[in-house]
Write a protein that holds these residues in place. Structure first.
Motif, PDB file in Angstrom:
ATOM      1  N   GLU A 121      56.090  46.638  65.282  1.00 16.15           N
ATOM      2  CA  GLU A 121      55.126  46.140  66.269  1.00 16.15           C
ATOM      3  C   GLU A 121      54.422  47.285  66.991  1.00 16.15           C
ATOM      4  O   GLU A 121      53.210  47.229  67.249  1.00 16.15           O
ATOM      5  N   ALA A 122      55.167  48.332  67.316  1.00 21.75           N
ATOM      6  CA  ALA A 122      54.581  49.467  68.032  1.00 21.75           C
ATOM      7  C   ALA A 122      53.478  50.132  67.207  1.00 21.75           C
ATOM      8  O   ALA A 122      52.416  50.480  67.734  1.00 21.75           O
ATOM      9  N   LEU A 123      53.719  50.306  65.909  1.00 17.55           N
ATOM     10  CA  LEU A 123      52.696  50.901  65.055  1.00 17.55           C
ATOM     11  C   LEU A 123      51.484  49.981  64.929  1.00 17.55           C
ATOM     12  O   LEU A 123      50.332  50.439  64.944  1.00 17.55           O
ATOM     13  N   MET A 124      51.742  48.691  64.814  1.00 17.41           N
ATOM     14  CA  MET A 124      50.638  47.740  64.710  1.00 17.41           C
ATOM     15  C   MET A 124      49.792  47.744  65.975  1.00 17.41           C
ATOM     16  O   MET A 124      48.561  47.679  65.914  1.00 17.41           O
ATOM     17  N   ARG A 125      50.423  47.848  67.130  1.00 16.71           N
ATOM     18  CA  ARG A 125      49.671  47.903  68.383  1.00 16.71           C
ATOM     19  C   ARG A 125      48.848  49.186  68.462  1.00 16.71           C
ATOM     20  O   ARG A 125      47.710  49.189  68.949  1.00 16.71           O
ATOM     21  N   LYS A 126      49.408  50.261  67.962  1.00 14.62           N
ATOM     22  CA  LYS A 126      48.687  51.526  67.949  1.00 14.62           C
ATOM     23  C   LYS A 126      47.419  51.411  67.096  1.00 14.62           C
ATOM     24  O   LYS A 126      46.332  51.838  67.515  1.00 14.62           O
ATOM     25  N   TYR A 127      47.553  50.846  65.922  1.00 15.86           N
ATOM     26  CA  TYR A 127      46.404  50.734  65.023  1.00 15.86           C
ATOM     27  C   TYR A 127      45.418  49.662  65.475  1.00 15.86           C
ATOM     28  O   TYR A 127      44.217  49.780  65.257  1.00 15.86           O
ATOM     29  N   ARG A 128      45.938  48.613  66.085  1.00 17.75           N
ATOM     30  CA  ARG A 128      45.074  47.523  66.564  1.00 17.75           C
ATOM     31  C   ARG A 128      44.135  48.033  67.649  1.00 17.75           C
ATOM     32  O   ARG A 128      42.989  47.613  67.734  1.00 17.75           O
ATOM     33  N   ASN A 129      44.630  48.942  68.502  1.00 14.38           N
ATOM     34  CA  ASN A 129      43.813  49.602  69.515  1.00 14.38           C
ATOM     35  C   ASN A 129      43.039  48.597  70.367  1.00 14.38           C
ATOM     36  O   ASN A 129      41.840  48.752  70.623  1.00 14.38           O
ATOM     37  N   ALA A 130      43.731  47.537  70.767  1.00  8.18           N
ATOM     38  CA  ALA A 130      43.132  46.519  71.618  1.00  8.18           C
ATOM     39  C   ALA A 130      44.240  45.808  72.366  1.00  8.18           C
ATOM     40  O   ALA A 130      45.387  45.768  71.919  1.00  8.18           O
ATOM     41  N   ALA A 131      43.895  45.234  73.503  1.00  6.97           N
ATOM     42  CA  ALA A 131      44.889  44.505  74.283  1.00  6.97           C
ATOM     43  C   ALA A 131      45.375  43.296  73.499  1.00  6.97           C
ATOM     44  O   ALA A 131      44.580  42.523  72.972  1.00  6.97           O
ATOM     45  N   ALA A 132      46.676  43.149  73.385  1.00  7.79           N
ATOM     46  CA  ALA A 132      47.270  42.017  72.672  1.00  7.79           C
ATOM     47  C   ALA A 132      48.403  41.481  73.535  1.00  7.79           C
ATOM     48  O   ALA A 132      49.560  41.814  73.340  1.00  7.79           O
ATOM     49  N   LYS A 133      48.047  40.656  74.499  1.00 10.17           N
ATOM     50  CA  LYS A 133      49.034  40.150  75.444  1.00 10.17           C
ATOM     51  C   LYS A 133      49.964  39.118  74.814  1.00 10.17           C
ATOM     52  O   LYS A 133      51.127  39.006  75.177  1.00 10.17           O
ATOM     53  N   LYS A 134      49.435  38.358  73.862  1.00 14.73           N
ATOM     54  CA  LYS A 134      50.217  37.341  73.176  1.00 14.73           C
ATOM     55  C   LYS A 134      50.398  37.736  71.714  1.00 14.73           C
ATOM     56  O   LYS A 134      49.560  38.452  71.157  1.00 14.73           O
ATOM     57  N   PRO A 135      51.480  37.292  71.055  1.00 14.04           N
ATOM     58  CA  PRO A 135      51.689  37.627  69.645  1.00 14.04           C
ATOM     59  C   PRO A 135      50.477  37.315  68.767  1.00 14.04           C
ATOM     60  O   PRO A 135      50.108  38.112  67.907  1.00 14.04           O
TER      61      PRO A 135
END
Length: 220
Positions: A121-135
């Motif tokens: 999840e941490a890597l995905m959030r890094k690459y997503r580079n956008a706020a993702a408050k919900k799954p």
């Protein structure tokens, strides 16, 4: 009844025979399996939790409807087991799994995935580079998951059969039919009588899946 064949050992790449089935059979069977993306920062593993089937030249929702063969759709006419990646709205990539036999254009759109571990999840959030408050904001949609996994057209035609490449699929834990729900596909009103076919499948009560449709039934 298990949707996932018993000979598939958890963590092993899905065999070529899996992809020889028509898209409408592969789409529900992909639910629960693991999509793996190899990056320079490490491998990311995600559970596939939502798919859509686009099968055959008769499907008016398919890019290959009527046997349409273009530079973009050519990969759909390949032997099953490769990735078909295209761009929509000029900014969002979509990942599809080609299935079936050569010259029978079928594919399954991967619509949502769930990271297996906090590190994934941490890597995905890094690459997503956008706020993702919900799954669902992280990888609940084909464009979102491609951004979170750094999937783009450079991976088009990539084999999905094994861990030597940048993208492949491993067997997950077996699921039973009652874990799978189905609805009509999303945003394909142009498909006429094919728009209402219940060819979208997802994991019941999964927070990474946007409902998007009121006509939900249990998988049959």
């Amino acid at each position: 009844m298990s949707l996932i064949f018993s000979q598939y050992h958890e963590g092993s790449p899905l065999p070529p025979a899996f992809y020889e089935m028509p898209a409408l059979e592969v789409a529900p069977r992909l639910i629960g399996h693991t999509l793996v993306r190899h990056t320079e920062d490490g491998d990311i593993r995600c559970r596939i939790v939502e798919t859509e089937s686009y099968g055959g030249i008769e499907d008016k929702g398919s890019h290959a409807y009527g046997g349409r063969r273009t530079a973009r759709t050519e990969v759909m006419f390949s032997q099953g087991g490769v990735a078909y990646i295209y761009l929509i709205y000029g900014m969002y990539h979509c990942l599809n799994v080609v299935t079936g036999a050569i010259n029978d254009p079928q594919a399954v759109l991967i619509r949502a995935v769930e990271p297996l571990t906090p590190d994934d999840e941490a890597l995905m959030r890094k690459y997503r580079n956008a706020a993702a408050k919900k799954p669902v904001d992280l990888s609940g949609g084909p464009g979102k998951l491609c951004r979170a996994l750094r999937i783009d057209k450079s991976l088009n035609c990539q084999s999905l059969l094994g861990p030597k490449g940048s993208l492949w699929i491993e067997a997950g834990r077996p699921l039973t039919n009652d874990a799978i729900m189905q609805t009509p596909r999303i945003n394909i009103a142009y498909a006429e009588e094919y728009a209402d076919k219940p060819w979208r499948f997802f994991l019941r009560d999964n927070p990474f899946v946007p409902l998007l449709h009121k006509n939900v039934t249990a998988f049959k």
